[in-house]
Structure formats: C-alpha cells, structure tokens
Design a protein around this motif. Structure first.
Motif, mmCIF file in Angstrom:
data_model
loop_
_atom_site.group_PDB
_atom_site.id
_atom_site.type_symbol
_atom_site.label_atom_id
_atom_site.label_comp_id
_atom_site.label_asym_id
_atom_site.label_seq_id
_atom_site.Cartn_x
_atom_site.Cartn_y
_atom_site.Cartn_z
ATOM 1 N N ASP A 210 0.873 -1.166 0.000
ATOM 2 C CA ASP A 210 0.000 0.000 0.000
ATOM 3 C C ASP A 210 0.918 1.225 0.000
ATOM 4 O O ASP A 210 1.715 1.414 0.919
ATOM 5 C CB ASP A 210 -0.882 -0.018 1.251
ATOM 6 C CG ASP A 210 -1.902 1.127 1.270
ATOM 7 O OD1 ASP A 210 -1.660 2.161 0.622
ATOM 8 O OD2 ASP A 210 -2.919 0.983 1.963
ATOM 9 N N LEU A 212 0.428 4.148 0.702
ATOM 10 C CA LEU A 212 0.225 5.017 1.855
ATOM 11 C C LEU A 212 0.863 4.468 3.129
ATOM 12 O O LEU A 212 0.879 5.142 4.155
ATOM 13 C CB LEU A 212 -1.272 5.262 2.070
ATOM 14 C CG LEU A 212 -1.999 5.919 0.896
ATOM 15 C CD1 LEU A 212 -3.463 6.159 1.240
ATOM 16 C CD2 LEU A 212 -1.329 7.219 0.472
ATOM 17 N N ASP A 257 -8.564 9.682 -8.110
ATOM 18 C CA ASP A 257 -8.828 9.882 -6.682
ATOM 19 C C ASP A 257 -9.512 8.667 -6.058
ATOM 20 O O ASP A 257 -9.255 8.322 -4.904
ATOM 21 C CB ASP A 257 -9.697 11.122 -6.476
ATOM 22 C CG ASP A 257 -8.954 12.417 -6.777
ATOM 23 O OD1 ASP A 257 -7.712 12.394 -6.780
ATOM 24 O OD2 ASP A 257 -9.625 13.441 -7.017
ATOM 25 N N GLU A 261 -5.013 5.611 -5.039
ATOM 26 C CA GLU A 261 -4.538 6.355 -3.873
ATOM 27 C C GLU A 261 -3.017 6.310 -3.759
ATOM 28 O O GLU A 261 -2.405 5.260 -3.949
ATOM 29 C CB GLU A 261 -5.152 5.778 -2.594
ATOM 30 C CG GLU A 261 -6.585 6.166 -2.350
ATOM 31 C CD GLU A 261 -7.041 5.754 -0.964
ATOM 32 O OE1 GLU A 261 -7.524 6.620 -0.221
ATOM 33 O OE2 GLU A 261 -6.900 4.565 -0.628
ATOM 34 N N GLY A 262 -2.443 7.453 -3.425
ATOM 35 C CA GLY A 262 -1.005 7.526 -3.244
ATOM 36 C C GLY A 262 -0.238 7.890 -4.498
ATOM 37 O O GLY A 262 0.958 8.196 -4.427
#
Length: 269
Positions: A210, A212, A257, A261-262
């Motif tokens: 991930d 994030l 968006d 993500e990221g």
C-alpha cells in the motif's frame, strides 16, 4: 540489455500512450490499440481513458505487456497506437539507442518511490546508523538519495546533477545511515532484512504494498512521471489530441482519486 532497461524504468517503473487517427477518418481508423504494462497502468487505461475515447467513437483494445522492451517496439512498428508505462528519461534513452521516433504526449499520475520499513512506523523512529537499501541503478538511486536528503538524513553537494547524483555526492551524513545498494526488484523483499528500503513505485505495487504505508513518499520530479507515448508522426493527429484531453479531464481526476490512492499527480496548467 533487458535488465538495464527494466531498471531505468522505475516505477516503475514508468508510462506512455497515444496513437493515430483523424477526426474525419473512416470507422476503421477509430479502432485503436493502447499498450500498457499489466497492473495499475493497464487499469488506468481501462478505467480512466478508454471510456472517454469510446464516447468519441473509438473502439479501444488494451494490449498488456510484461516487460519494458516490447511496448516501445510495438509502438514504433505500428502494432499499437499508443502506450503507457514509462517516464520521459526512459523513453528518450530507449528511443535514442534503438533509433525510434517516439514522443511523450502527456504525463499521468504515477506511483512514487517511497521509504518502507517493517520495523519502524515513522521517520523519527528510525535510529542513527540505520541500514537503508537503495536501488543500484543510477537513475533510481538518485531519486532515493533525494528522498533521504528531504528527510534530513543526508546532505548532497549543491552543484550535483539531480538526475545523476550518487553516494559520492553525499557531503554530510548526520544520521550515520549505511546505504546498501540492491537491484530494484529486490527492494520490496529487503524491507524485512534492513531498517528501511527505498522502493520504486512499480515494484512496490507489484509486491502488493500500500503506497500510503510508506514512511514517506518522494516529491516526484516531472521527468519521473509516467507518460502517454505515441509515434512522433502522429503527434498532431486527432487521437493524440483526444488522449491528451482525456488525461487532463475532470473525469480522469475523479477516477484517479477513487482508484489510485497515493499516486503522485502532475501539475496541470
């Protein structure tokens, strides 16, 4: 040679697309093929670009590639009309060496390099003397060193070329970190054996990271963002204009968006 090109591309990694077509063309000229590496960039074409082109009458086929050599060869040969997988440095290097007449059309949101750790949760938690794995190819190591500098862990020479900066350009190392260069593909696995690993975005996504979860993500230079690439001869054709419009649209941003993500977004005028 394949290994060299794979490392140059950084995450992925990297990107490209575009093609041929003319607004007054026959129906067959609206049947196009867009190449992309399997994973997030083929998903980006499918979710964020293909629907917009189909609304304009195109019949879009997505061709997935598993390496960083064939997408540009296929584009130059006319087997596909555009591709998305590489950044501009890789495109220029590859095209120059293979004598291909290809052009970057528009940059897209790109998975950034990040510092990852299985031992520490924040940058402040990382102790002095930490072992940090970085890519061993020049392009990606330069990116990693800039992340370390932005984190305050090292200082680099003021006059060093930002695209080719290396360990020899480190003038201060107040945190006393130990840099361990590795092949980029090994960096996700290195997260479990070193304190911190600088993983290019394409390799992080391939390893199911991930984005994030990174301790920090790079402040991505525009030259490292993936792009849509086309044949230079097609740069003024209708498809090129329609691809660029799709990538720069509000609809495209909404998909990014929601589903990516990221990813680091390019600046738009």
């Amino acid at each position: 040679m394949k290994k060299r090109y794979a490392l140059l591309a950084t995450g992925l990694l990297g990107a490209a697309l575009a093609g041929c077509g003319d607004s007054g063309a026959e129906k067959n000229d609206k049947a196009i093929k867009i190449g992309a590496t399997s994973g997030p960039y083929s998903d980006m074409v499918k979710k964020a670009i293909q629907p917009q082109l189909e609304k304009k009458g195109y019949e879009v086929e997505i061709v997935e590639f598993s390496d960083y050599i064939q997408p540009n060869i296929a584009l130059a040969n006319g087997d596909i009309d555009a591709n998305l997988f590489q950044h501009s440095i890789y495109l220029k290097t590859f095209a120059d060496e293979k004598k291909l007449d290809l052009t970057g059309l528009v940059t897209v949101p790109t998975a950034p390099m990040g510092l990852y750790s299985s031992k520490y949760k924040t940058l402040d938690d990382v102790p002095k003397g930490a072992e940090v794995a970085t890519p061993n190819d020049p392009t990606n190591q330069a990116r990693a060193l800039h992340i370390l500098e932005d984190a305050g862990w090292i200082d680099l020479k003021d006059d060093a070329d930002p695209l080719t900066v290396s360990e020899k350009d480190i003038v201060e190392n107040p945190k006393g970190i130990v840099i361990k260069p590795l092949e980029a593909a090994q960096l996700p696995r290195a997260v479990d054996s070193v304190d911190v690993s600088a993983v290019p975005g394409n390799f992080a996504l391939a390893a199911k990271f991930d984005l994030l979860d990174a301790l920090v993500l790079e402040k991505m230079d525009e030259q490292y963002r993936n792009l849509v690439a086309i044949k230079t001869a097609d740069a003024d054709k209708a498809l090129a204009k329609d691809l660029k419009a799709a990538v720069e649209s509000d609809q495209f941003d909404k998909v990014i968006d929601a589903s990516f993500e990221g990813f680091s977004k390019p600046e738009r005028n």
